[in-house]
Design a protein around this motif. Structure first.
Motif, PDB file in Angstrom:
ATOM      1  N   GLY A   1       0.661  -1.346  -0.164  1.00  0.00           N
ATOM      2  CA  GLY A   1      -0.022   0.100   0.110  1.00  0.00           C
ATOM      3  C   GLY A   1       0.904   1.491   0.194  1.00  0.00           C
TER       4      GLY A   1
ATOM      5  N   VAL B   1       1.678   4.349  -3.388  1.00  0.00           N
ATOM      6  CA  VAL B   1       1.718   5.674  -3.492  1.00  0.00           C
ATOM      7  C   VAL B   1       3.019   6.511  -3.637  1.00  0.00           C
ATOM      8  CG1 VAL B   1      -0.734   5.601  -2.740  1.00  0.00           C
ATOM      9  CG2 VAL B   1       1.332   5.945  -1.015  1.00  0.00           C
TER      10      VAL B   1
ATOM     11  N   ALA C   1       2.139   3.450   8.569  1.00  0.00           N
ATOM     12  CA  ALA C   1       1.104   3.171   7.749  1.00  0.00           C
ATOM     13  C   ALA C   1       0.420   1.930   8.504  1.00  0.00           C
ATOM     14  CB  ALA C   1       1.164   3.004   6.503  1.00  0.00           C
TER      15      ALA C   1
ATOM     16  N   GLY D   1      -2.852   3.554   9.474  1.00  0.00           N
ATOM     17  CA  GLY D   1      -3.545   2.812   8.279  1.00  0.00           C
ATOM     18  C   GLY D   1      -2.942   3.659   6.974  1.00  0.00           C
ATOM     19  N   VAL D   2      -3.306   2.894   5.661  1.00  0.00           N
ATOM     20  CA  VAL D   2      -2.908   3.354   4.452  1.00  0.00           C
ATOM     21  C   VAL D   2      -3.393   4.538   4.134  1.00  0.00           C
ATOM     22  CG1 VAL D   2      -2.688   2.534   2.348  1.00  0.00           C
ATOM     23  CG2 VAL D   2      -1.870   0.861   3.808  1.00  0.00           C
ATOM     24  N   LYS D   3      -5.042   4.536   4.237  1.00  0.00           N
ATOM     25  CA  LYS D   3      -5.741   5.665   3.588  1.00  0.00           C
ATOM     26  C   LYS D   3      -5.073   7.064   4.480  1.00  0.00           C
ATOM     27  CE  LYS D   3     -10.317   7.412   3.566  1.00  0.00           C
ATOM     28  NZ  LYS D   3     -11.737   7.299   3.878  1.00  0.00           N
ATOM     29  N   ALA D   4      -4.871   6.900   5.668  1.00  0.00           N
ATOM     30  CA  ALA D   4      -4.218   8.219   6.474  1.00  0.00           C
ATOM     31  C   ALA D   4      -2.955   8.552   5.966  1.00  0.00           C
ATOM     32  CB  ALA D   4      -4.256   8.017   7.814  1.00  0.00           C
TER      33      ALA D   4
ATOM     34  N   THR E   1      -1.793   7.832   2.904  1.00  0.00           N
ATOM     35  CA  THR E   1      -1.838   8.221   1.727  1.00  0.00           C
ATOM     36  C   THR E   1      -2.346   9.862   1.561  1.00  0.00           C
ATOM     37  OG1 THR E   1      -2.696   6.053   0.810  1.00  0.00           O
ATOM     38  CG2 THR E   1      -3.036   7.947  -0.633  1.00  0.00           C
ATOM     39  N   SER E   2      -3.065  10.299   2.401  1.00  0.00           N
ATOM     40  CA  SER E   2      -3.052  11.631   2.482  1.00  0.00           C
ATOM     41  C   SER E   2      -2.472  12.647   3.385  1.00  0.00           C
ATOM     42  CB  SER E   2      -4.880  12.053   2.888  1.00  0.00           C
ATOM     43  OG  SER E   2      -5.061  11.457   4.310  1.00  0.00           O
ATOM     44  N   SER E   3      -1.289  12.107   3.712  1.00  0.00           N
ATOM     45  CA  SER E   3      -0.282  12.685   4.831  1.00  0.00           C
ATOM     46  C   SER E   3       0.424  13.508   4.073  1.00  0.00           C
ATOM     47  CB  SER E   3       0.357  11.639   5.375  1.00  0.00           C
ATOM     48  OG  SER E   3       1.451  11.078   4.651  1.00  0.00           O
TER      49      SER E   3
END
Length: 145
Positions: free
Chosen positions: A68, A72, A89, A93-96, A98-100
């Protein structure tokens, strides 16, 4: 040391391993956690694992989180950088991730700026957690090594 090994070492150091499910330290409840910080379906109060189950889950999870993170990245990372970002991550979490801002700075080539961003991820449920502060310092050191 490979990125995967870097991440596993960091995660084991900071998560520890508990073979009986326990509540999240920040919330005192969900998400219930077991092994080396595993959460998700099937993990609730009273669940017990063997060491082999915990080790297997960690290996699968770290591989998934590393993929993950790698997906990105827009520039090449060292093994240490990828390992440290994977450990982060795994925890946030990968989502957090990714938007970091950390990822944005890394992708822009600002390694020092990205390293500084690790230290911002030291809160759980809005509160600074000493353990997270220590973990982020360790991840930052690995990232910069």
């Amino acid at each position: 040391m490979s990125a995967l090994a870097q991440a596993v070492a960091l995660i084991k150091r900071w998560e520890g391993c508990k073979l009986v499910a326990y509540p999240d330290p920040a919330t005192g409840g969900d998400p219930w956690t077991i092994g080396f910080g595993a959460t998700g379906p099937g993990i609730s109060r009273g669940v017990r694992w063997t060491q082999a189950q915990a080790d297997d889950r960690l290996a699968r999870d770290v591989d998934r989180f590393q993929k993950g993170v790698a997906s990105v990245l827009k520039r090449q990372a060292t093994e240490q950088q990828l390992g440290a970002m994977t450990s982060l991550a795994y925890n946030i979490g990968v989502k957090a991730f990714t938007s970091s801002t950390l990822l944005r700075k890394f992708n822009a080539g600002d390694v020092a700026g990205a390293a500084a961003e690790f230290l911002r991820w030291n809160k759980a449920d809005g509160r600074v957690m000493r353990g997270l502060t220590n973990r982020r310092q360790d991840e930052r050191e690995v990232f910069l090594s």
